[in-house]
Design an enzyme around this catalytic site. Structure first.
Site, PDB file in Angstrom:
ATOM      1  N   CYS A  78       0.842  -1.200   0.000  1.00 14.60           N
ATOM      2  CA  CYS A  78       0.000   0.000   0.000  1.00 14.60           C
ATOM      3  C   CYS A  78       0.881   1.255   0.000  1.00 14.60           C
ATOM      4  O   CYS A  78       1.555   1.514  -0.984  1.00 14.60           O
ATOM      5  CB  CYS A  78      -0.970  -0.059   1.182  1.00 14.60           C
ATOM      6  SG  CYS A  78      -2.320   1.111   1.020  1.00 14.60           S
ATOM      7  N   HIS A 167      -3.512  -5.316   0.679  1.00 15.34           N
ATOM      8  CA  HIS A 167      -2.839  -5.745   1.915  1.00 15.34           C
ATOM      9  C   HIS A 167      -2.786  -7.270   2.004  1.00 15.34           C
ATOM     10  O   HIS A 167      -3.764  -7.904   2.389  1.00 15.34           O
ATOM     11  CB  HIS A 167      -3.606  -5.206   3.140  1.00 15.34           C
ATOM     12  CG  HIS A 167      -3.446  -3.742   3.316  1.00 15.34           C
ATOM     13  ND1 HIS A 167      -2.463  -3.193   4.103  1.00 15.34           N
ATOM     14  CD2 HIS A 167      -4.135  -2.699   2.803  1.00 15.34           C
ATOM     15  CE1 HIS A 167      -2.551  -1.884   4.068  1.00 15.34           C
ATOM     16  NE2 HIS A 167      -3.557  -1.550   3.289  1.00 15.34           N
ATOM     17  N   GLU A 169      -1.392  -9.023   4.197  1.00 10.22           N
ATOM     18  CA  GLU A 169      -1.325  -9.486   5.588  1.00 10.22           C
ATOM     19  C   GLU A 169      -2.700  -9.701   6.218  1.00 10.22           C
ATOM     20  O   GLU A 169      -2.798 -10.363   7.239  1.00 10.22           O
ATOM     21  CB  GLU A 169      -0.508  -8.502   6.437  1.00 10.22           C
ATOM     22  CG  GLU A 169      -1.157  -7.144   6.718  1.00 10.22           C
ATOM     23  CD  GLU A 169      -0.987  -6.120   5.585  1.00 10.22           C
ATOM     24  OE1 GLU A 169      -0.704  -6.532   4.441  1.00 10.22           O
ATOM     25  OE2 GLU A 169      -1.153  -4.917   5.844  1.00 10.22           O
TER      26      GLU A 169
END
Ligand code: XMP
Length: 508
Positions: A78, A167, A169
């Protein structure tokens, strides 16, 4: 040991990146964006986190990547991807509106090392207000979504650079762990040597070297962190470790005895101190939450010190500090919002050195280490419990009678969660006694005018944010019934449906 460095630009999900990398059995450190280590000989790759800022803002966090680029693989997530773009000839512009939520990656260069094993279409999680409108020099696009053209890019080289607008994660990026594995293992060459067993083996060895024949004191709380430290130290230095467990009188029902038995069963040398008289008399009549906390903190240090001083030749104070306690999370002004806290107040003349053997671990890793040490499951999965105990769950002043009421209600609540198989799904649960509130009820033919109990249960991964747990109504109904029927002094039960933020987990 090999490690990945995660540079934190202030995103809420930076810690999650760290946890995902650790799940790949790879050690990593999260550092503020401008604190890249001078000595990076063990570093095998660098991840740049997201941020609430825009790269083109005057006060945005910028960092010179020239000493990393070309030497190590980089993955920008990002803001991290935007920063690379912005710094190397690309362009970043406001997207007009904030793009937030699930999207499908539509064009995936599945030949690219980052997307090895990816499905043709893959759900990702976006959360950004800016878009990369021109890729950095030498980069080519490797993924798009319907609305985000440059969803991921790649700058080839012996030490390549990757950027993802989404993202990887977060849970909602369904193949996010695969993406991180591709980066950490395939691109950076992690040998995946970080495991609970390896941690125990090296830590026990290091502790023996560090401590030698010295004596160590450890404050136990009944919680998983200090318990794991105790067992690790016991394995390393045996009876050179003395543990102190202070009962301030505001633990859960039967907790002091149960936990003492557990510790003794583990072979630990534990001194149990019943200091409830002192705590309760110092707290008498005090209603204000911060004042209660201060009194308890002060009394705890006093009681702990008095016991610790009896252990004349102690050289070390061990603590269950874990990694999230120490990560310097950035807020958008760049100020540190959470830093290392330790038990202050031990007299300086004791000259105790700090020993913090699990300071690099996340909570789930502490639990894995506990299992690898053969600790009983109920000690490992025990919910977190605040240091001041039930004092911050009795709203108003504290009396023995109120503690009794809350202990009873809390025990019914927790037992029911266990029976319903919900305990392990919940991060933390507890009952709260609203002792300043009374409401009217009817029991049999009698009017009652008594206190309500509030039930709190949250799901979380680190207690920084939390959602209320969605306990089925049937279970709540059973708990409510049982508490009102069995606990004298309670005639109403409520369920707390607030999340954190804006609420907190504890009520005080
Ligand atoms: P809050 O209420 O701030 O709690 O959302 C976050 C987590 O911290 C625990 N907590 C404490 N733990 N001493 C502790 O050891 C304290 O004074 C304390 N206050 C809150 C809380 O139970 C939750 O897990």
């Amino acid at each position: 040991m090999q490690k990945i460095i995660i540079l934190d630009f202030g995103s809420q999900t930076t810690q999650l990146i760290g946890r995902r990398v650790r799940e790949l059995n790879t050690f990593c450190e999260i550092l503020p964006y401008n604190k890249y280590p001078e000595d990076d000989k063990d570093v095998i790759g660098v991840i740049l986190s997201g941020s609430p800022l825009s790269v083109y803002q005057e006060d945005a966090f910028h960092v010179d990547l020239s000493h990393i680029r070309g030497r190590l693989p980089i993955l920008g997530i990002c803001y991290g991807a935007q920063l690379i773009s912005y710094s190397y000839g690309g362009n970043v512009e406001s997207a007009g509106t904030r793009e937030y939520g699930r999207q499908q990656l539509q064009y995936i260069d599945r030949e690219n090392p980052l997307f090895k094993g990816f499905d043709e279409r893959s759900q990702v999680w976006m959360s950004h207000g800016d878009s990369i409108t021109k890729l950095p020099e030498g980069a080519h696009r490797i993924a798009s979504t319907e609305t985000v053209e440059n969803a991921a890019y790649y700058i080839p080289g012996t030490q390549p650079v990757f950027g993802t607008q989404f993202h990887p994660e977060v849970f909602h990026t369904l193949q996010g762990t695969l993406l991180l594995k591709n980066f950490v293992v395939d691109v950076c060459g992690s040998r995946q040597e970080w495991s609970a067993e390896a941690f125990v083996e090296t830590t026990v060895k290091e502790l023996r070297e560090q401590i030698g024949k010295d004596r160590v004191i450890l404050g136990l709380s009944g919680g998983v962190d200090s318990s794991v430290v105790a067992v690790l130290l016991h394995r390393a230095i045996g009876d050179q470790l003395t543990c102190i467990f202070v009962d301030h009188g505001m633990l859960r029902k039967n907790e002091f005895g149960d936990v003492m038995r557990d510790y003794q069963g583990l072979g630990l040398n534990v001194i149990g101190v019943d200091a409830s008289e002192k705590f309760l008399s110092d707290l008498a009549g005090v209603k204000e939450p911060e004042q209660k906390r201060k009194i308890i903190g002060r009394d705890f240090v006093e009681v702990f010190n008095a016991e610790a001083q009896k252990i004349k030749d102690a050289k070390w104070l061990a603590q269950g500090t874990i990694y999230p306690d120490r990560i310097e999370s950035l807020n958008i002004t760049g100020k540190v919002i959470k830093s290392h806290h330790n038990v202050g107040g031990l007299p300086k003349e004791m000259h105790l050195q700090l020993c913090e053997p699990i300071k690099w671990l996340f909570k789930d890793e502490v639990r894995r280490v506990g299992r690898s040490l053969g600790m009983p499951e109920h000690l490992i999965t025990r919910h977190p419990f605040p240091g001041p105990g039930l004092a911050v769950r009795i709203l108003g002043d504290i009396t023995r009678e109120k503690i009794r009421i809350l202990q009873e209600a809390d025990a019914i609540y927790i037992n029911n969660l266990r029976e319903a198989g919900l305990y392990d799904e919940i991060w933390q649960a507890g009952a709260i006694l609203l002792s300043e509130v009374r409401s009217v009820g009817v029991m049999g033919d009698e009017r009652t005018y008594e206190n309500p109990i509030a039930l709190r249960a949250v799901t979380s991964s680190d207690a920084m944010t939390a959602d209320f747990a969605h306990i089925p109504y049937e279970v709540l109904a059973k708990i409510s019934n049982e508490i009102i029927n069995k606990v004298k002094g309670v005639n109403r039960v409520c369920y707390d449906i607030s999340s954190k933020p804006p609420s907190t987990i504890e009520w005080e």
